[in-house]
Structures are given as C-alpha cells and as structure tokens.
Write a protein that holds these residues in place. Sequence first.
Motif, short mmCIF file in Angstrom:
data_model
loop_
_atom_site.label_atom_id
_atom_site.label_comp_id
_atom_site.label_asym_id
_atom_site.label_seq_id
_atom_site.Cartn_x
_atom_site.Cartn_y
_atom_site.Cartn_z
N LEU A 225 -14.75 5.23 -14.47
CA LEU A 225 -13.31 5.19 -14.18
C LEU A 225 -12.75 6.55 -13.80
CD1 LEU A 225 -12.08 2.71 -16.95
CD2 LEU A 225 -12.39 2.27 -14.50
N VAL A 226 -13.35 7.62 -14.30
CA VAL A 226 -12.91 8.96 -13.90
C VAL A 226 -13.06 9.13 -12.39
CG1 VAL A 226 -13.63 11.38 -13.95
CG2 VAL A 226 -13.20 10.17 -16.08
N TYR A 227 -14.19 8.71 -11.85
CA TYR A 227 -14.40 8.79 -10.40
C TYR A 227 -13.40 7.91 -9.65
CZ TYR A 227 -18.71 11.53 -10.69
OH TYR A 227 -19.62 12.53 -10.89
N VAL A 228 -13.11 6.75 -10.22
CA VAL A 228 -12.12 5.86 -9.61
C VAL A 228 -10.76 6.55 -9.51
CG1 VAL A 228 -10.75 3.77 -10.01
CG2 VAL A 228 -13.24 3.70 -10.27
N LEU A 229 -10.33 7.17 -10.61
CA LEU A 229 -9.03 7.84 -10.61
C LEU A 229 -9.01 9.01 -9.62
CD1 LEU A 229 -8.06 7.97 -14.40
CD2 LEU A 229 -7.51 6.23 -12.70
N LEU A 230 -10.07 9.77 -9.57
CA LEU A 230 -10.12 10.92 -8.67
C LEU A 230 -10.10 10.51 -7.20
CD1 LEU A 230 -12.70 13.20 -10.53
CD2 LEU A 230 -10.24 13.57 -10.32
N ALA A 231 -10.48 9.28 -6.91
CA ALA A 231 -10.52 8.81 -5.53
C ALA A 231 -9.18 8.28 -5.04
CB ALA A 231 -11.58 7.72 -5.38
N HIS A 232 -8.19 8.15 -5.94
CA HIS A 232 -6.92 7.52 -5.56
C HIS A 232 -5.77 8.52 -5.60
CE1 HIS A 232 -9.31 3.93 -6.49
NE2 HIS A 232 -8.49 3.32 -5.66
N PRO B 120 2.45 11.47 2.14
CA PRO B 120 3.76 10.92 2.48
C PRO B 120 3.99 9.48 2.03
CG PRO B 120 2.74 12.01 4.37
CD PRO B 120 1.69 11.92 3.31
N CYS B 121 2.94 8.68 1.91
CA CYS B 121 3.15 7.27 1.57
C CYS B 121 1.98 6.76 0.74
CB CYS B 121 3.28 6.45 2.85
SG CYS B 121 3.74 4.73 2.56
N PRO B 122 2.26 6.03 -0.34
CA PRO B 122 1.18 5.52 -1.20
C PRO B 122 0.48 4.31 -0.59
CG PRO B 122 3.30 4.83 -2.05
CD PRO B 122 3.59 5.72 -0.89
N ASP B 123 -0.50 4.55 0.25
CA ASP B 123 -1.22 3.46 0.90
C ASP B 123 -2.50 3.07 0.17
OD1 ASP B 123 0.66 3.34 2.88
OD2 ASP B 123 -0.46 4.56 4.30
N HIS B 124 -2.95 3.91 -0.75
CA HIS B 124 -4.18 3.63 -1.49
C HIS B 124 -3.95 4.00 -2.95
CE1 HIS B 124 -8.70 4.64 -2.27
NE2 HIS B 124 -8.42 3.40 -2.62
N PHE B 125 -3.85 2.99 -3.79
CA PHE B 125 -3.55 3.27 -5.19
C PHE B 125 -4.30 2.29 -6.08
CE2 PHE B 125 -0.34 0.91 -2.98
CZ PHE B 125 0.10 -0.10 -3.81
N SER C 34 -3.42 6.54 9.31
CA SER C 34 -2.62 6.19 10.50
C SER C 34 -2.71 4.72 10.87
CB SER C 34 -3.04 7.05 11.70
OG SER C 34 -2.88 8.42 11.42
N LEU C 35 -3.19 3.88 9.95
CA LEU C 35 -3.25 2.44 10.21
C LEU C 35 -2.30 1.71 9.25
CD1 LEU C 35 -7.10 1.92 10.62
CD2 LEU C 35 -5.38 1.95 12.43
N PRO C 36 -1.77 0.57 9.66
CA PRO C 36 -0.82 -0.18 8.81
C PRO C 36 -1.56 -0.96 7.72
CG PRO C 36 -1.16 -1.36 10.85
CD PRO C 36 -1.94 -0.07 10.98
N CYS C 37 -2.00 -0.25 6.71
CA CYS C 37 -2.80 -0.89 5.66
C CYS C 37 -2.48 -0.28 4.31
CB CYS C 37 -4.29 -0.71 5.97
SG CYS C 37 -5.39 -1.47 4.75
N ARG C 38 -2.37 -1.15 3.30
CA ARG C 38 -2.20 -0.71 1.92
C ARG C 38 -3.31 -1.34 1.09
NH1 ARG C 38 3.69 -0.62 -0.47
NH2 ARG C 38 2.93 1.37 -1.22
N VAL C 39 -3.90 -0.55 0.22
CA VAL C 39 -5.03 -1.01 -0.59
C VAL C 39 -4.72 -0.76 -2.06
CG1 VAL C 39 -7.49 -0.81 -1.05
CG2 VAL C 39 -6.64 -0.48 1.28
N LEU C 40 -4.73 -1.83 -2.85
CA LEU C 40 -4.57 -1.74 -4.30
C LEU C 40 -5.88 -2.11 -4.96
CD1 LEU C 40 -3.07 -1.52 -7.00
CD2 LEU C 40 -2.25 -3.86 -6.64
N CYS C 41 -6.39 -1.21 -5.80
CA CYS C 41 -7.66 -1.43 -6.48
C CYS C 41 -7.41 -1.57 -7.98
CB CYS C 41 -8.61 -0.26 -6.23
SG CYS C 41 -8.82 0.13 -4.48
N LEU C 42 -7.92 -2.64 -8.55
CA LEU C 42 -7.74 -2.92 -9.98
C LEU C 42 -9.08 -2.85 -10.70
CD1 LEU C 42 -5.32 -6.00 -9.78
CD2 LEU C 42 -4.72 -3.59 -10.08
N TYR C 43 -9.06 -2.19 -11.87
CA TYR C 43 -10.28 -2.07 -12.68
C TYR C 43 -9.94 -2.30 -14.15
CZ TYR C 43 -12.46 0.11 -8.60
OH TYR C 43 -12.96 0.36 -7.34
#
Length: 220
Positions: free
Chosen positions: A170-177, A15-20, A151-160
Amino acid sequence: MGTSHNHLSAGGRPPCPDHFCSCYGSERERGSYLRAFVREGLRGGERIVCIVPEDPHRLRDFCLGPLPEGALSAPPTEQAEFLRPESVFMQEDVFSADQALYQLESCIRQAQDLGFRGLRVLFDGGWLRANPLGIHQVVEYESRVNAVIRSLPCRVLCLYPRRVLSRSFLVYVLLAHPYLLRGDRLFFNPCHGDYDLLMTAATAKDVYSKILKRLQAVPR
C-alpha cells in the motif's frame, strides 16, 4: 480535466485530480466511493468503466438505480460498463501492466469516438486478496497511469482494501497517486513519487503513516 501531473500549479499541486485512490477500511466506505464516482460521471456525460472483483451485474444495480428521470443524456446501461479484472488486464491469470495501460488508452479513444465528454475508470484492487500473482505489476501500472492520461479527458479512481493488503504494498500505491480520498475529503499527496521515503523509515507502516500525516486537504 486531463491536465498534466508533471506540471505543478503555483501551490505545488497538479492542476487537476485525475488520478487518485483510497485505501478503504470497510465495504460501506467502498460502496460510497463507488456509487458517488459512477453517478458523478453519469451526470457529467462521461463514459464509465468499473473493474471490480465481484459480480458486475449486482454492482451495476447498486451504482445505477434508481436515478432521477431526465437526469441523464443517455441510458445509464449504455454509459457505464462493469467488468471483471480477468476480462481487462489479466494475461494467463497474472496482472499485466502493459495490458492494463493498453486497455486504458483504448477505452479513452472509444469514449471520445462515442461522443462522451471523457472517461472515468474505477479500478478496485480487492481481487488481489485471492489472486496476488503479478502484484508488482500493479505497482508498475499505477506509477505509469499519470503519463498515459496526461492531457486526455480521463479520471481514474483506484480502491484498495487496507485491512487485507500489506502495508509494504500500500505504501507504493500511495506514492503512485497525486491525490488520495479519505472519508468524504480529497487530499493532495505531496509525497507523490517520492520513493526516497522508503529509505528514511524503519518500516512500511512508518512510511504509510508519514504519507498520511503530510496530506493536504483540497478546498471543497
């Protein structure tokens, strides 16, 4: 914000992009993501923690100033914190997934206790260029973040940095997001969590390309 990634919407998306994440190709691209993510959080009344490989003070100046007068409810230096990775989630110079996730949960609680609307965390994996020890723990961390922030008010942006880190990593990184940033667009990643893809392609480069081809643009 803060909805579960394990419950999909009618369109099959969280429903919401909280981890990208974004696998950036240049310092200019990285800088645009950093500044936009931080400033959006400042305007939204969120606490911000940026974990970066370079001098935190220099990056703070780049992200925070100048800001329009009266645009924020709190001074930006109190709302945003810039830290080196070794001060957050390194144990004996090795990345620790358990330590990183513990710190993430602690930061969320602290942001709530201080009265912020939520927490934004920016994690820049550029430090892996110089210190690859524990890189498998980074993959574990990324795969567990969704459960922690559910269910927590948190957004995480990961840069590589894609030009210096291996495609196999990086394949594993993409599959985790669940979501990926490319350019100025956000994309849903339907391959999120589908590690069987690793068995269907000849090389990591092939899997990487397959994931990118399947991305679905999120309406603006």
